[in-house]
Design an enzyme around this catalytic site. Structure first.
Site, PDB file in Angstrom:
ATOM      1  N   GLU A  93     -56.930 -34.799  50.658  1.00 12.37           N
ATOM      2  CA  GLU A  93     -58.044 -34.801  51.617  1.00 12.37           C
ATOM      3  C   GLU A  93     -58.164 -36.152  52.321  1.00 12.37           C
ATOM      4  O   GLU A  93     -58.479 -36.229  53.511  1.00 12.37           O
ATOM      5  CB  GLU A  93     -59.343 -34.425  50.888  1.00 12.37           C
ATOM      6  N   GLU A  96     -57.436 -28.430  42.624  1.00 18.93           N
ATOM      7  CA  GLU A  96     -58.745 -28.447  41.960  1.00 18.93           C
ATOM      8  C   GLU A  96     -59.038 -27.172  41.182  1.00 18.93           C
ATOM      9  O   GLU A  96     -59.748 -27.179  40.184  1.00 18.93           O
ATOM     10  CB  GLU A  96     -59.868 -28.661  43.000  1.00 18.93           C
ATOM     11  N   ALA A 120     -59.554 -37.103  43.171  1.00 17.12           N
ATOM     12  CA  ALA A 120     -60.780 -37.767  42.728  1.00 17.12           C
ATOM     13  C   ALA A 120     -60.591 -38.163  41.275  1.00 17.12           C
ATOM     14  O   ALA A 120     -59.772 -37.575  40.564  1.00 17.12           O
ATOM     15  CB  ALA A 120     -61.946 -36.803  42.858  1.00 17.12           C
ATOM     16  N   GLY A 175     -58.493 -34.808  46.217  1.00 20.01           N
ATOM     17  CA  GLY A 175     -59.105 -35.796  47.111  1.00 20.01           C
ATOM     18  C   GLY A 175     -58.070 -36.695  47.767  1.00 20.01           C
ATOM     19  O   GLY A 175     -58.297 -37.218  48.862  1.00 20.01           O
TER      20      GLY A 175
HETATM   21  N1  CO8 Z   1     -58.312 -38.782  37.804  1.00 25.93           N
HETATM   22  C1  CO8 Z   1     -58.294 -39.682  36.795  1.00 25.93           C
HETATM   23  N2  CO8 Z   1     -57.165 -40.100  36.194  1.00 25.93           N
HETATM   24  C2  CO8 Z   1     -56.015 -39.604  36.635  1.00 25.93           C
HETATM   25  C3  CO8 Z   1     -55.953 -38.661  37.681  1.00 25.93           C
HETATM   26  C4  CO8 Z   1     -57.180 -38.245  38.280  1.00 25.93           C
HETATM   27  N3  CO8 Z   1     -57.217 -37.385  39.330  1.00 25.93           N
HETATM   28  N4  CO8 Z   1     -54.661 -38.322  37.911  1.00 25.93           N
HETATM   29  C5  CO8 Z   1     -53.934 -39.036  37.013  1.00 25.93           C
HETATM   30  N5  CO8 Z   1     -54.739 -39.809  36.272  1.00 25.93           N
HETATM   31  C6  CO8 Z   1     -54.348 -40.722  35.186  1.00 25.93           C
HETATM   32  C7  CO8 Z   1     -53.942 -39.973  33.941  1.00 25.93           C
HETATM   33  O1  CO8 Z   1     -55.077 -39.621  33.170  1.00 25.93           O
HETATM   34  C8  CO8 Z   1     -53.057 -40.982  33.261  1.00 25.93           C
HETATM   35  O2  CO8 Z   1     -53.862 -41.959  32.656  1.00 25.93           O
HETATM   36  P1  CO8 Z   1     -53.490 -42.508  31.166  1.00 25.93           P
HETATM   37  O3  CO8 Z   1     -52.147 -43.147  31.332  1.00 25.93           O
HETATM   38  O4  CO8 Z   1     -54.587 -43.469  30.876  1.00 25.93           O
HETATM   39  O5  CO8 Z   1     -53.454 -41.308  30.281  1.00 25.93           O
HETATM   40  C9  CO8 Z   1     -52.353 -41.664  34.425  1.00 25.93           C
HETATM   41  O6  CO8 Z   1     -53.162 -41.411  35.572  1.00 25.93           O
HETATM   42  C10 CO8 Z   1     -50.962 -41.108  34.691  1.00 25.93           C
HETATM   43  O7  CO8 Z   1     -51.077 -39.713  34.861  1.00 25.93           O
HETATM   44  P2  CO8 Z   1     -50.244 -38.653  33.992  1.00 25.93           P
HETATM   45  O8  CO8 Z   1     -49.904 -39.238  32.659  1.00 25.93           O
HETATM   46  O9  CO8 Z   1     -50.999 -37.377  33.991  1.00 25.93           O
HETATM   47  O10 CO8 Z   1     -48.918 -38.574  34.852  1.00 25.93           O
HETATM   48  P3  CO8 Z   1     -47.934 -37.316  34.959  1.00 25.93           P
HETATM   49  O11 CO8 Z   1     -46.736 -37.810  35.686  1.00 25.93           O
HETATM   50  O12 CO8 Z   1     -47.742 -36.673  33.633  1.00 25.93           O
HETATM   51  O13 CO8 Z   1     -48.711 -36.261  35.888  1.00 25.93           O
HETATM   52  C11 CO8 Z   1     -50.032 -35.558  37.769  1.00 25.93           C
HETATM   53  C12 CO8 Z   1     -49.020 -36.600  37.223  1.00 25.93           C
HETATM   54  C13 CO8 Z   1     -49.354 -34.199  37.876  1.00 25.93           C
HETATM   55  C14 CO8 Z   1     -50.443 -36.026  39.160  1.00 25.93           C
HETATM   56  C15 CO8 Z   1     -51.240 -35.479  36.819  1.00 25.93           C
HETATM   57  O14 CO8 Z   1     -51.718 -36.791  36.577  1.00 25.93           O
HETATM   58  C16 CO8 Z   1     -52.374 -34.673  37.357  1.00 25.93           C
HETATM   59  O15 CO8 Z   1     -52.325 -33.452  37.334  1.00 25.93           O
HETATM   60  N6  CO8 Z   1     -53.455 -35.346  37.841  1.00 25.93           N
HETATM   61  C17 CO8 Z   1     -54.638 -34.690  38.316  1.00 25.93           C
HETATM   62  C18 CO8 Z   1     -54.409 -34.017  39.660  1.00 25.93           C
HETATM   63  C19 CO8 Z   1     -55.666 -33.298  40.100  1.00 25.93           C
HETATM   64  O16 CO8 Z   1     -56.099 -32.351  39.486  1.00 25.93           O
HETATM   65  N7  CO8 Z   1     -56.262 -33.770  41.217  1.00 25.93           N
HETATM   66  C20 CO8 Z   1     -57.463 -33.196  41.734  1.00 25.93           C
HETATM   67  C21 CO8 Z   1     -58.668 -33.896  41.151  1.00 25.93           C
HETATM   68  S1  CO8 Z   1     -60.188 -33.156  41.614  1.00 25.93           S
HETATM   69  C22 CO8 Z   1     -60.419 -33.661  43.192  1.00 25.93           C
HETATM   70  O17 CO8 Z   1     -59.654 -34.396  43.750  1.00 25.93           O
HETATM   71  C23 CO8 Z   1     -61.652 -33.184  43.845  1.00 25.93           C
HETATM   72  C24 CO8 Z   1     -61.859 -33.848  45.197  1.00 25.93           C
HETATM   73  C25 CO8 Z   1     -63.291 -33.765  45.593  1.00 25.93           C
HETATM   74  C26 CO8 Z   1     -63.723 -34.832  46.549  1.00 25.93           C
HETATM   75  C27 CO8 Z   1     -63.476 -36.262  46.146  1.00 25.93           C
HETATM   76  C28 CO8 Z   1     -64.741 -36.965  45.685  1.00 25.93           C
HETATM   77  C29 CO8 Z   1     -64.547 -38.407  45.215  1.00 25.93           C
END
Ligand code: CO8
Length: 267
Positions: free
Chosen positions: A121, A141, A75, A118
């Protein structure tokens, strides 16, 4: 004349690529944010899927993520960060997950890179997952102070078993493609740059099957996870009997006996 379709901002909609009649290709298209699932993106996705479900010509849908790094990294955390329990409840924006789950067409997720939170999911809301060797699945999460909220605790547990799901969800660890395959989450693992073609090929096979039987079978298989065994068996038998009212049942069996390929009409 083809009817103009509403423009989409976050979902790329490609009508059947050459040689893949009946297979629609949808792409989550926010590569700069690793295809993070904003509420508007999900609404668009459900709208497009619902439209395809009703158009009478699409037989299977392949869903993938733009770029090579992610199917979807979850998400959109920037959007989730501003939520409260009251807002989440009153705005009803999670209802979109029920709309995606209600799609009757077979859905195939083609996963490269991250399918997290998400994103995992969403892949599990599809019927089949084809993964590239670079795919990573998980429900991280917990690491940002919450837990799965769009089916992860239920669908991951059913797919890979309680022990592994509990570990993944409580630690936020991710699984690579080989582990996801061995655990039963993924149908096939292929080299990363062959994922889309493999998913489309799977779509072709399903699209060549009788569409009413495909939908009925999808519904019945899903019921295996939702109903007690006796009720599931009854539902299966009722669905099987109903197919004997279709032209395709007559055609399929006649074609077998006449030793020729069947010509499905979808009726
Ligand atoms: N949301 C928003 N932005 C994101 C997300 C995200 N989930 N994941 C990555 N991005 C963005 C980063 O902020 C970054 O943006 P910017 O270049 O502007 O700084 C860009 O994507 C690239 O990401 P990274 O620089 O972080 O790339 P890395 O290679 O260093 O890391 C990862 C990749 C490991 C995937 C890392 O981005 C990460 O940990 N992302 C988040 C993963 C996460 O926690 N996912 C779960 C989110 S919560 C959720 O999904 C709840 C679901 C509930 C139901 C859904 C309802 C809609």
């Amino acid at each position: 004349m083809t009817k103009a379709q509403p423009a989409t901002r976050f979902i790329r909609v490609d009508a059947p690529p050459d040689g893949h009649d009946g297979v629609a290709l949808l792409t989550l298209d926010r590569p700069a944010a690793l295809n993070a699932l904003s509420f508007d993106l999900l609404d668009e996705l459900a709208d497009v899927m619902t439209r395809l479900d009703r158009d009478g010509t699409t037989r299977a849908v392949v869903l993938t993520g733009a770029g090579t790094r992610a199917f979807a990294a979850g998400a959109d955390i920037t959007e989730l960060a501003a939520q409260t329990p009251e807002r989440l409840t009153s705005e009803g924006r999670f209802d979109v997950w029920d709309r995606i789950w209600a799609v009757g067409l077979p859905l195939i997720a083609a996963v490269r890179g991250y399918a997290l939170g998400g994103g995992c999911e969403l892949a599990m809301s599809c019927d089949l997952i084809v993964a590239g060797e670079d795919a990573r699945f998980g429900q991280p999460e917990i690491r940002i102070g919450v837990m799965p909220g769009a089916g992860g605790t239920q669908r991951l547990t059913r797919a890979v078993g309680t022990a592994r799901a509990m570990e993944l969800i409580l630690t936020g660890r991710t699984m690579d493609a080989a582990e996801a395959r061995a655990a039963g989450l993924v149908t096939r693992v292929v080299p990363a740059d062959e994922v889309l073609e493999a998913a489309l090929a799977l779509g072709d096979v399903i699209a060549s099957m009788p569409p009413l039987a495909v939908r009925a079978a999808k519904r019945a298989v899903r019921q295996a996870e939702e109903l007690p065994l006796r009720a599931g068996l009854q539902a299966e038998r009722a669905a099987f009997f109903e197919l004997f009212a279709t032209d395709d049942q007559r055609e399929g069996m006649r074609a077998f006996m006449e030793k020729r390929a069947p010509a499905w009409t979808g009726r």
